[in-house]
Motif scaffolding. Structure first.
Motif, PDB file in Angstrom:
ATOM      1  N   ILE A 288       0.835  -1.204   0.000  1.00 39.44           N
ATOM      2  CA  ILE A 288       0.000   0.000   0.000  1.00 39.44           C
ATOM      3  C   ILE A 288       0.873   1.258   0.000  1.00 39.44           C
ATOM      4  O   ILE A 288       0.593   2.229  -0.722  1.00 39.44           O
ATOM      5  CB  ILE A 288      -0.951  -0.010   1.211  1.00 39.44           C
ATOM      6  CG1 ILE A 288      -1.993  -1.121   1.043  1.00 39.44           C
ATOM      7  CG2 ILE A 288      -1.627   1.352   1.385  1.00 39.44           C
ATOM      8  CD1 ILE A 288      -2.801  -1.404   2.296  1.00 39.44           C
ATOM      9  N   ALA A 289       1.959   1.235   0.802  1.00 39.33           N
ATOM     10  CA  ALA A 289       2.855   2.391   0.851  1.00 39.33           C
ATOM     11  C   ALA A 289       3.501   2.651  -0.510  1.00 39.33           C
ATOM     12  O   ALA A 289       3.621   3.804  -0.950  1.00 39.33           O
ATOM     13  CB  ALA A 289       3.926   2.163   1.913  1.00 39.33           C
ATOM     14  N   GLU A 290       3.918   1.578  -1.191  1.00 42.68           N
ATOM     15  CA  GLU A 290       4.537   1.743  -2.512  1.00 42.68           C
ATOM     16  C   GLU A 290       3.535   2.287  -3.522  1.00 42.68           C
ATOM     17  O   GLU A 290       3.869   3.158  -4.333  1.00 42.68           O
ATOM     18  CB  GLU A 290       5.111   0.404  -2.980  1.00 42.68           C
ATOM     19  CG  GLU A 290       6.338  -0.043  -2.174  1.00 42.68           C
ATOM     20  CD  GLU A 290       6.816  -1.430  -2.551  1.00 42.68           C
ATOM     21  OE1 GLU A 290       6.073  -2.154  -3.278  1.00 42.68           O
ATOM     22  OE2 GLU A 290       7.918  -1.820  -2.126  1.00 42.68           O
ATOM     23  N   ALA A 291       2.303   1.781  -3.463  1.00 39.02           N
ATOM     24  CA  ALA A 291       1.270   2.279  -4.373  1.00 39.02           C
ATOM     25  C   ALA A 291       0.954   3.743  -4.076  1.00 39.02           C
ATOM     26  O   ALA A 291       0.762   4.556  -4.989  1.00 39.02           O
ATOM     27  CB  ALA A 291       0.012   1.431  -4.246  1.00 39.02           C
ATOM     28  N   THR A 292       0.911   4.099  -2.791  1.00 40.67           N
ATOM     29  CA  THR A 292       0.641   5.475  -2.389  1.00 40.67           C
ATOM     30  C   THR A 292       1.728   6.415  -2.884  1.00 40.67           C
ATOM     31  O   THR A 292       1.445   7.483  -3.437  1.00 40.67           O
ATOM     32  CB  THR A 292       0.526   5.565  -0.856  1.00 40.67           C
ATOM     33  OG1 THR A 292      -0.569   4.749  -0.417  1.00 40.67           O
ATOM     34  CG2 THR A 292       0.306   7.002  -0.403  1.00 40.67           C
ATOM     35  N   ALA A 293       2.981   6.000  -2.702  1.00 36.93           N
ATOM     36  CA  ALA A 293       4.103   6.839  -3.144  1.00 36.93           C
ATOM     37  C   ALA A 293       4.036   7.076  -4.651  1.00 36.93           C
ATOM     38  O   ALA A 293       4.295   8.190  -5.130  1.00 36.93           O
ATOM     39  CB  ALA A 293       5.429   6.178  -2.763  1.00 36.93           C
ATOM     40  N   ALA A 294       3.675   6.037  -5.392  1.00 35.64           N
ATOM     41  CA  ALA A 294       3.602   6.159  -6.847  1.00 35.64           C
ATOM     42  C   ALA A 294       2.503   7.133  -7.264  1.00 35.64           C
ATOM     43  O   ALA A 294       2.692   7.972  -8.157  1.00 35.64           O
ATOM     44  CB  ALA A 294       3.371   4.785  -7.478  1.00 35.64           C
ATOM     45  N   VAL A 295       1.338   7.059  -6.605  1.00 41.05           N
ATOM     46  CA  VAL A 295       0.220   7.941  -6.955  1.00 41.05           C
ATOM     47  C   VAL A 295       0.545   9.386  -6.611  1.00 41.05           C
ATOM     48  O   VAL A 295       0.292  10.320  -7.392  1.00 41.05           O
ATOM     49  CB  VAL A 295      -1.068   7.483  -6.233  1.00 41.05           C
ATOM     50  CG1 VAL A 295      -2.163   8.539  -6.378  1.00 41.05           C
ATOM     51  CG2 VAL A 295      -1.544   6.150  -6.784  1.00 41.05           C
ATOM     52  N   VAL A 296       1.119   9.598  -5.411  1.00 36.48           N
ATOM     53  CA  VAL A 296       1.475  10.972  -4.999  1.00 36.48           C
ATOM     54  C   VAL A 296       2.522  11.557  -5.930  1.00 36.48           C
ATOM     55  O   VAL A 296       2.453  12.733  -6.315  1.00 36.48           O
ATOM     56  CB  VAL A 296       1.944  10.972  -3.534  1.00 36.48           C
ATOM     57  CG1 VAL A 296       2.490  12.349  -3.158  1.00 36.48           C
ATOM     58  CG2 VAL A 296       0.796  10.599  -2.599  1.00 36.48           C
ATOM     59  N   ALA A 297       3.523  10.732  -6.296  1.00 36.88           N
ATOM     60  CA  ALA A 297       4.571  11.216  -7.198  1.00 36.88           C
ATOM     61  C   ALA A 297       3.981  11.570  -8.556  1.00 36.88           C
ATOM     62  O   ALA A 297       4.330  12.611  -9.149  1.00 36.88           O
ATOM     63  CB  ALA A 297       5.644  10.152  -7.359  1.00 36.88           C
ATOM     64  N   GLN A 298       3.067  10.759  -9.050  1.00 42.73           N
ATOM     65  CA  GLN A 298       2.442  11.025 -10.352  1.00 42.73           C
ATOM     66  C   GLN A 298       1.616  12.307 -10.301  1.00 42.73           C
ATOM     67  O   GLN A 298       1.632  13.116 -11.228  1.00 42.73           O
ATOM     68  CB  GLN A 298       1.570   9.845 -10.757  1.00 42.73           C
ATOM     69  CG  GLN A 298       0.957   9.963 -12.146  1.00 42.73           C
ATOM     70  CD  GLN A 298       0.150   8.730 -12.527  1.00 42.73           C
ATOM     71  OE1 GLN A 298      -0.204   7.925 -11.661  1.00 42.73           O
ATOM     72  NE2 GLN A 298      -0.136   8.577 -13.800  1.00 42.73           N
ATOM     73  N   ALA A 299       0.913  12.491  -9.172  1.00 43.09           N
ATOM     74  CA  ALA A 299       0.101  13.694  -9.024  1.00 43.09           C
ATOM     75  C   ALA A 299       0.992  14.947  -8.953  1.00 43.09           C
ATOM     76  O   ALA A 299       0.646  15.998  -9.495  1.00 43.09           O
ATOM     77  CB  ALA A 299      -0.752  13.609  -7.765  1.00 43.09           C
ATOM     78  N   SER A 300       2.160  14.824  -8.320  1.00 43.99           N
ATOM     79  CA  SER A 300       3.075  15.957  -8.211  1.00 43.99           C
ATOM     80  C   SER A 300       3.620  16.350  -9.585  1.00 43.99           C
ATOM     81  O   SER A 300       3.741  17.528  -9.922  1.00 43.99           O
ATOM     82  CB  SER A 300       4.232  15.609  -7.273  1.00 43.99           C
ATOM     83  OG  SER A 300       3.758  15.344  -5.964  1.00 43.99           O
TER      84      SER A 300
END
Length: 303
Positions: A288-300
């Motif tokens: 979940i943490a890895e998926a979260t990091a990927a989504v936040v990075a993409q949004a940034s």
């Protein structure tokens, strides 16, 4: 759905699905709203436990009910524990030095909630949980599969929908059979001669073995059987009970390896076992943490 940034629309959508996951969604929505209120600028990400099962073929996710139940109400098999099954599939494939795209296996996620998934080519093609997490295996407090006419019978005898929901989700499973939903306590009681506890283990292991046999056929011959989650990783007694029922598949556990405790992925079957049996610790929080990091990075990047 893929992992997404949470907004009001996503929060309301999760809330509308509370009846499908009554033990989880309401608490999650409370957490989302509390964080949004205290830290309104903090990004939150929803990682959906059903996402890994989006590859189920229609013949696996369909119920044999009038089509309007699906088209008008979305009644179909969704599956859960997807975050765990996907993570474990990758770890198990790596342990066996097989590309995940070529990994065919049966994965049993056994905790207070339990499900088993058929993996073909690294993808989910069938799974035991359905429209809600209630379907499938015998769990800590959930009944798993049962004749739906039982609910009709009880409804005609005064049981309300709320009564039925509470009974099936919170008072059944190991708790209903043995009076306790903790597998460790049930195993200890069975070893001490408690007949109800022994029967609970027999029912739970038999149900799981039937699913494993069926999913072995579904994937065209599994190349591995994988145990994970709290019970799957730690209860050598329950793993042994299940393996004993799989003799027709040529499954053989090494008694010593099966009893070992470790946080590392490992093989616990004998060299002559027809397919390797693995214990692979899950780490849903990491996934979940890895998926979260990927989504936040993409949004940034998008901003």
């Amino acid at each position: 759905a893929e992992p997404v940034l949470v907004n009001n629309e996503i929060t309301r959508a999760i809330e509308r699905l509370n009846p499908l996951a009554p033990l989880h969604n309401p608490a999650n929505v409370l957490g989302i709203r509390a964080i949004s209120k205290k830290w309104p600028e903090l990004p939150q990400v929803a990682v959906f436990d059903t996402a890994f099962h989006r590859t189920l073929p229609e013949h696996a996710w369909r119920y044999a009910v009038p089509d309007e139940l699906y088209t008008n109400h979305g009644i179909r098999r969704y599956g859960f524990h997807g975050t765990s099954h996907e993570y474990v599939a990758h770890r198990a494939a790596a342990l066996l030095d097989v590309p995940v795209e070529e990994f065919d296996a049966v994965i049993a996620h056994l905790g207070n909630g339990a499900s088993v998934t058929a993996i073909r080519g690294g993808q989910s093609i069938d799974t035991s949980m359905g429209f809600t997490p209630l379907e499938g295996l015998v769990m800590g407090t959930r009944s798993g599969d049962l004749d739906p006419s039982i609910l009709v019978f009880l409804g005609r005898n005064g049981w309300s929908p709320e009564d039925l929901d509470s009974m099936l989700n919170r008072q059944s499973g190991l708790k209903g059979l043995a009076g306790n939903n903790d597998m460790r306590s049930v195993v200890e009681a069975a070893e001490a001669g408690d007949a109800k506890a022994a029967m609970a283990l027999a029912v739970a292991s038999y149900r799981l073995a039937k699913y494993i046999g069926g999913y072995h056929v579904a994937v065209g011959g599994a190349k591995a059987l994988v145990f994970t989650a709290g019970i799957g990783e730690n209860s050598h007694q329950f793993r042994n009970l299940v393996a004993q029922r799989l003799g027709a598949l040529g499954v053989e556990l090494d008694a010593g390896l099966n009893r070992e405790r470790s946080r590392e992925p490992r093989v616990i079957s004998t060299p002559t076992s027809a397919l390797p049996v693995l214990v692979v610790p899950t780490d849903e929080e990491r996934a979940i943490a890895e998926a979260t990091a990927a989504v936040v990075a993409q949004a940034s990047v998008a901003r």
